[in-house]
Design an enzyme around this catalytic site. Structure first.
Site, PDB file in Angstrom:
ATOM      1  N   MET A  81      61.755  51.839  48.322  1.00  0.00           N
ATOM      2  CA  MET A  81      61.335  53.819  47.673  1.00  0.00           C
ATOM      3  C   MET A  81      60.458  54.073  48.887  1.00  0.00           C
ATOM      4  SD  MET A  81      60.510  51.605  44.124  1.00  0.00           S
ATOM      5  CE  MET A  81      59.696  53.280  43.644  1.00  0.00           C
ATOM      6  N   SER A  82      61.000  55.543  48.762  1.00  0.00           N
ATOM      7  CA  SER A  82      60.502  56.079  50.394  1.00  0.00           C
ATOM      8  C   SER A  82      59.246  56.983  49.932  1.00  0.00           C
ATOM      9  CB  SER A  82      60.967  57.126  50.982  1.00  0.00           C
ATOM     10  OG  SER A  82      61.417  57.993  49.506  1.00  0.00           O
ATOM     11  N   CYS A 117      68.851  55.535  60.734  1.00  0.00           N
ATOM     12  CA  CYS A 117      67.503  54.760  60.412  1.00  0.00           C
ATOM     13  C   CYS A 117      68.366  54.085  59.099  1.00  0.00           C
ATOM     14  CB  CYS A 117      67.095  55.914  59.546  1.00  0.00           C
ATOM     15  SG  CYS A 117      65.676  54.971  58.983  1.00  0.00           S
ATOM     16  N   GLY A 149      68.301  55.805  47.751  1.00  0.00           N
ATOM     17  CA  GLY A 149      68.082  56.688  46.128  1.00  0.00           C
ATOM     18  C   GLY A 149      69.414  58.088  47.170  1.00  0.00           C
ATOM     19  N   CYS A 155      61.796  63.145  60.442  1.00  0.00           N
ATOM     20  CA  CYS A 155      59.871  62.311  60.197  1.00  0.00           C
ATOM     21  C   CYS A 155      59.249  62.075  60.346  1.00  0.00           C
ATOM     22  CB  CYS A 155      61.146  61.374  58.733  1.00  0.00           C
ATOM     23  SG  CYS A 155      61.027  59.615  59.386  1.00  0.00           S
TER      24      CYS A 155
END
Length: 370
Positions: free
Chosen positions: A10-11, A104, A128, A196
């Site tokens: 869950m980011s 990643c 997701g 990011c």
């Protein structure tokens, strides 16, 4: 795949939260985990710009509470820095243009995280990502604008057998509407963009801080020096802006980066048509949707994230992947992935290590029959 013990990554965004909720609906025993990827989260993006901040960790925890699943934070900062950030810097230093999201997925989410999850007794990792898995094979998502099969194509068949992508059959707009119905506060949270771990989005400045000034010449194809740069890492093949070449081209047309030579730190520029390439060599192939081809294979190839699709002929040559494009492609950078498709099915992927242009009919004939 009902009744599995699932670890949901869950980011802090709408996609991973909705994916976790769907995994619960499917009857899985779900535990949420947020990956702490920075030793100093404030140094990474804030607000809507990324997925590595304290704000994102709080958003992920709130989503897990709403869904009603256990939630943990896993510290992956050291591994992320080594396998993604340092790899990113090293690739640019070598004159290549990497895709950190792809790395990643390969090294963190489906290597370090999956390995730990399996060791803890989980059956699968849920994310997701917008992609589909059918009969163990990776396919494009239903929503072409959000499809992420390209950045997942580095995964092996074994890794895919322990992966769940619950959103692959749903357009993004419907995912947001569903998140809102579920009461998830991240329903309207903007998507993350860019890299990011570069807090201000300035890749050139980030690389300069890590690599320092490394001046070299900017030349044209005849070898004439047109200017000087402070670091070849600031350029990528196909780049037009920011060349700082004082002398205009004789024909007045724009110049583009054609090649980056890291040893001599030489950047070569020229006209747009000289960016066209027809042959590609790529290393470290991974085959998930078919066996390694024993004969030349006609298929499709995507050469950058969200890039256009090119018909090609692919074959293996001493362990490397060779591609002959049926029509020229423009501005293809070393370090990017070449992902092969049969329609919407991912066949395999490899990392681009060289490009060239074949023009003579004899050369075309030789390539067509390797």
């Amino acid at each position: 795949m009902g009744g599995l013990k699932v670890l949901a990554a869950m980011s802090g965004g709408v996609d991973s939260a909705t994916a976790a909720a769907r995994a619960v609906d499917a009857g899985h025993e779900v535990t949420g985990v947020h990956l702490a990827l920075s030793a100093n989260p404030k140094s990474y993006r804030t607000g809507a710009r990324g997925c590595c901040t304290l704000e994102d960790a709080r958003d992920a925890r709130r989503a897990a509470d709403v869904i009603g699943i256990p939630f943990y934070v896993w510290d992956m900062a050291e591994r992320f820095h080594r396998d993604v950030v340092e790899d990113f810097v090293a690739e640019y230093s070598a004159g290549r243009t990497p895709n950190p999201c792809l790395r990643c997925n390969e090294k963190i989410k489906f290597a370090a995280v999956l390995d730990r999850a399996l060791a803890l007794g989980f059956d699968a990792v849920c994310t997701g990502h917008y992609a589909r898995i059918e009969d163990g094979v990776l396919h494009r998502a239903v929503d072409p604008g959000k499809d992420q099969s390209y950045v997942l194509a580095v995964l092996t068949s074994e890794q895919l057998s322990h992966a769940l992508f619950p959103l692959g059959d749903t357009p993004k707009a419907q995912v947001r509407a569903e998140a809102s119905r579920r009461g998830l506060a991240v329903a309207d949270k903007p998507d993350s963009h860019d890299v990011c771990f570069i807090a201000d989005g300035d890749t050139k400045a980030f690389l300069a801080r890590h690599l320092g000034q490394a001046p070299g010449p900017i030349i044209d194809q005849s070898g004439t020096v047109l200017g000087e740069h402070e670091g070849a890492y600031a350029f990528t093949v196909g780049q037009r802006r920011g060349l700082h070449v004082g002398t205009p081209a004789a024909d007045g047309r724009p110049r583009y980066v054609l090649d980056i030579e890291p040893v001599t730190r030489t950047v070569t520029v020229g006209p747009a048509e000289d960016l066209d390439i027809t042959e590609i060599t790529a290393t470290r192939p991974v085959w998930t949707g078919c066996p390694p081809p024993a004969e030349p294979l006609d298929c499709l190839v995507q050469l950058r994230a969200h890039g256009e699709i090119h018909p090609c002929t692919a074959w293996l040559d001493e362990g490397n992947l060779r591609l002959r494009l049926h029509h020229p492609a423009r501005g293809i950078a070393k370090g990017q992935a070449a992902v092969l498709y049969d329609g919407h099915t991912v066949l395999g992927s490899a990392t681009i290590s060289g490009t060239s242009t074949v023009t003579s009919s004899a050369a075309w004939s030789k390539i067509a029959s390797p």
